[in-house]
Design a protein around this motif. Sequence first.
Motif, PDB file in Angstrom:
ATOM      1  N   GLN A   1       0.809  -1.217   0.000  1.00 17.75           N
ATOM      2  CA  GLN A   1       0.000   0.000   0.000  1.00 17.75           C
ATOM      3  C   GLN A   1       0.845   1.271   0.000  1.00 17.75           C
TER       4      GLN A   1
ATOM      5  N   LYS B   1       2.989   4.026  -1.498  1.00 14.82           N
ATOM      6  CA  LYS B   1       3.141   4.640  -2.829  1.00 14.82           C
ATOM      7  C   LYS B   1       4.595   4.941  -3.184  1.00 14.82           C
ATOM      8  N   HIS B   2       5.500   4.777  -2.236  1.00 19.09           N
ATOM      9  CA  HIS B   2       6.909   5.073  -2.504  1.00 19.09           C
ATOM     10  C   HIS B   2       7.636   3.929  -3.219  1.00 19.09           C
TER      11      HIS B   2
END
Length: 232
Positions: free
Chosen positions: A137, A139-140
């Motif tokens: 989960q 986003k990086h």
Amino acid sequence: MKILKYMKKYMVILPVSTMSLFVALPKGANAQIAVVEVIKAGVKKVIKAVDLKIQRLQNQTIWLQNAQKVLENQLSKLKLTEIADWTDKQKNLYSEYYQELWKIKSAITYYKRIKDLTAKQVAIVDEYKWAWNLFKQDKHFTADELDYMEKVYGGILEESIKNLDQILLVLASFKTQMSDAERLEIINKAADQMDGNYTTLKKFNYQNISTSIQRAVSLYETAKLKEIYGIE
């Protein structure tokens, strides 16, 4: 993403032994879920088997200890001359009680050690599930990076199944002529492998967490990520 080189060994798909706990798994992300469920089922099976065997062995130990006390009480009532007149059968019986008692106490020790190792295996599964659910989960991370993580985790989980095979082998060994030295060698090897897998998993997760935090674009985001990943 900066990854330690030795992680690559966990990306190799390892051959599954004949005692392995699974046969066919779906591909992709679903395979990870399937493997975890297989390991969890295997761990539960081992824990239950160990608990039952410990209880059974403890009951046997109590019986032998009581028989030993009765025998010792009878001995204390005998005179030295009467003790000298024991038959060979009585002497052998007394000796066998001690031998059986030693074997059972030794087996209980093994089972308790195996139970401790099984707890470590549970910790490995829990650590994997916790980290992987968060990384998916985050986003990086890019799709390629997540794919790489999945392969590394897959290798570690394959190793975990091999560890369970070794534990089950020791459990089954009490029905065979395997020596204490052989059992101890298997247990120590499994323990070393579990410790190595757990350490590698923790380092891999920490490295991924550090990467995510380094990619934060604000102090608020950094603080939020540390909170999510439990970093103080």
